[in-house]
Design an enzyme around this catalytic site. Structure first.
Site, PDB file in Angstrom:
ATOM      1  N   ASP A  88       0.831  -1.128   0.087  1.00 49.86           N
ATOM      2  CA  ASP A  88       0.021  -0.108  -0.080  1.00 49.86           C
ATOM      3  C   ASP A  88       0.790   1.041  -0.056  1.00 49.86           C
ATOM      4  O   ASP A  88       1.653   1.568   0.935  1.00 49.86           O
ATOM      5  CB  ASP A  88      -0.638  -0.083   1.149  1.00 49.86           C
ATOM      6  N   ARG A 110     -19.388   0.724   6.270  1.00 49.05           N
ATOM      7  CA  ARG A 110     -17.996   0.342   6.804  1.00 49.05           C
ATOM      8  C   ARG A 110     -17.488   1.686   7.346  1.00 49.05           C
ATOM      9  O   ARG A 110     -16.925   2.608   6.409  1.00 49.05           O
ATOM     10  CB  ARG A 110     -17.159  -0.254   6.026  1.00 49.05           C
TER      11      ARG A 110
END
Lengths: 68, 505
Positions: free
Chosen positions: B97, B240
């Site tokens: 990432d 979420r």
């Protein structure tokens, strides 16, 4: 109850019927702290054994790109 | 709802090559992922990520950012073939990432399980470091959140919530909680300010990097409440909540409380059980003031003029939670919730009396105790590079070099999750979420899976011309109870898919 809110919060206000959660007795807590204070030297000795040798260089070399 | 809900933790690790600060972190991160994946027999091409349902620019406030105006770092849904990205048999995602290797735990349903799977991620990173060390100088990884020179990288929590919950309620009740909870969840940091320009010690690694109260970004103008609206689930039913303000915790108790207390506050928000306004007057400045005060006596000013410490503010939430749980469950609490409530009160008591009493449970207290020991023994002051070195090396994932791990091995921390449970979580998925289906498919049919994601598994069945995508938009389906027998009796993916089709048909 705005007048109460200036003081220490009435954390049991919302739980009048409930027995307080068991918390460690003060003597146990202070004994625990003394114990920690007395063996901190051995902790430091152990850490000394694994520390990167040149702190300044190690810190300088720890460069990260940003993340989320 | 109690502390139990679908949740998980993502952790980006700091990465460096000893003696080579200029090494390319993207390539190194790829090596970390590949070193672990190849040792597990996972080939990146056979278990890559399915990006079909990703929407990183969708905002919970009801709009979507245009791709043209987004920072390139926000476009996390575009596949970069040079970056490794795999799904593990425990249902987790291990990938690169930006410039860090990241482990995203599988979905679990309890804070205790989240702690186990977060530690499993660290064990996976340690294993990768061990493998890479065979070719010196190797690669080192750190479970921390800043380099102390102006860069920060995140540890994010994810909580599935009811879609119907107004986002404004989430913001109103969570901001004060996040301003305060760092007295429990902070992992401790040498240096004040994003680039550590002021010498000193603070509670949190992350707080100095937050600049706004609410927003979509995660890499710039970091917000206390992140609005990314990417549920990886049935969007009409769930949102979420993506929490970017947390520190990476090593201590089980701090990590358990981070997930457990937050989940409880969310439950109260969903059930509209918070009937007081705890809005903080200047949240970003106060967040940093609380972090900069290891005595835990700094005052938080609420918008109504009330002044109280962060610990007292957390007692307010604790009191609300007690009342809420009593009203809903009449004292009949599940073990997970009872454990969180017990530790929550115990730790607040200790912090109120003397934070040093929490050195077995809280990262920032334990680290401060060690640093203070060096200051006292060697006559150092807070600007000494040795203290900054100890801060970094505290989070080294190697068992023999990481200071936290040395101290844990010496029995200096309260452990809630056993080493055996962590080792199991390295390989076995949680039984009670869709991560079970994902992880078991990866373990059982690795050569017949083209890609997977949080909410899908894509099969590549030999002899069939098209790929078959199994959607998994309900996080509590695909559990061991529902698909375990089916997986057990399906020797190959073709049988599994046939049986799945006939069961649903």
């Amino acid at each position: 109850m705005p007048s109460q809110e200036q003081s220490r919060p009435q954390r049991r206000d919302d739980a009048p019927d409930e027995a307080p959660e068991p918390t460690p007795a003060a003597p146990e807590a202070s004994a625990r702290k003394e114990n920690l204070d007395s063996d901190i030297d051995s902790v430091l000795d152990e850490i000394d054994g694994v520390l990167e040798s040149n702190a300044e260089e190690f810190v300088r070399g720890f460069v990260q790109k940003g993340g989320q | 709802m109690t502390v139990r809900r679908v949740m998980g933790i993502e952790t980006e690790y700091g990465i460096s090559v000893p003696g080579d600060p200029a090494a390319n972190p993207m390539i190194l991160s790829g090596q970390v992922v590949n070193a672990y994946a190849s040792a597990q027999g996972i080939r990146a091409a056979h278990a890559s990520w399915d990006y079909a349902d990703e929407a990183p620019l969708r905002d919970a406030r009801g709009f979507e950012m245009g791709r043209g105006v987004a920072d390139p770092s926000q476009l996390t849904d575009e596949e970069d073939p040079t970056l490794a990205n795999v799904v593990l048999t425990n249902g987790a995602r291990l990938y690169v990432d930006h410039a860090h290797p990241e482990y995203s735990s599988p979905e679990v349903t309890s804070p205790r399980a989240a702690v186990a799977f977060d530690r499993a991620g660290e064990a996976i990173m340690a294993e990768s470091v061990r493998r890479l060390s065979q070719v010196p100088p190797g690669v080192n990884l750190y479970k921390n959140n800043t380099d102390g020179k102006g860069q920060s990288y995140g540890t994010h929590e994810n909580y599935l919530m009811r879609r119907e919950t107004p986002f404004t309620d989430i913001v109103r009740h969570l901001v004060p909680f996040f301003v305060a909870r760092q007295v429990i969840t902070g992992s401790g940091r040498v240096g004040i300010g994003q680039d550590s320009r002021t010498a000193g010690y603070q509670l949190s690694q992350r707080s100095d990097f937050f600049e706004v109260e609410v927003g979509l970004e995660t890499t710039l103008k970091r917000p206390i409440i992140n609005t990314r609206d990417e549920p990886h689930a049935v969007a009409d039913l769930y949102r979420r909540l993506h929490v970017i303000i947390g520190d990476a915790n090593h201590c089980d108790v701090a990590n358990l409380l981070k997930l457990g207390t937050t989940s409880l506050v969310l439950a109260m928000i969903e059930d509209r059980a918070i009937d007081v306004d705890l809005t903080v007057a200047r949240p970003v400045a106060t967040l940093q003031a609380v972090s900069h005060d290891p005595t835990c006596t700094a005052l938080v000013e609420l918008r109504d003029g009330t002044k109280l410490t962060a610990v007292q503010l957390l007692w307010r939430y604790h009191g609300l939670a007690e009342r809420y749980l009593r009203a809903r469950y009449a004292g009949e609490l599940d073990d997970d919730t009872a454990e969180v409530m017990r530790w929550w009160a115990t730790i607040l008591d200790r912090l109120e009396r003397d934070p040093r009493e929490a050195s077995r449970e809280l990262d920032w207290v334990a680290k401060q105790q060690v640093l203070q020991g060096y200051i006292d023994r060697d006559g150092l002051d807070w600007s000494d590079p040795r203290l900054r070195a100890i801060d970094i090396q505290w989070s080294d994932v190697r068992p023999d070099k990481g200071i936290f791990h040395k101290l844990r091995a010496a029995g200096r921390f309260e452990q809630l999750v056993t080493e055996e449970a962590v080792l199991e979580a390295v390989h076995e998925p949680p039984a009670d979420t869709r991560a079970y289906f994902r992880g078991k498919c990866l373990a059982k049919y690795p050569d017949q899976i083209a890609a997977a994601s949080w909410d899908s598994v894509i099969f590549d069945i030999p002899g069939q011309t098209s790929l078959q995508r199994v959607p998994m938009l309900e996080p509590l389906r695909g559990t061991k109870a529902t698909v375990g027998p089916l997986l057990d009796r399906s020797p190959d993916a073709a049988t599994l898919l046939r049986e799945l089709a006939s069961a649903s048909g």
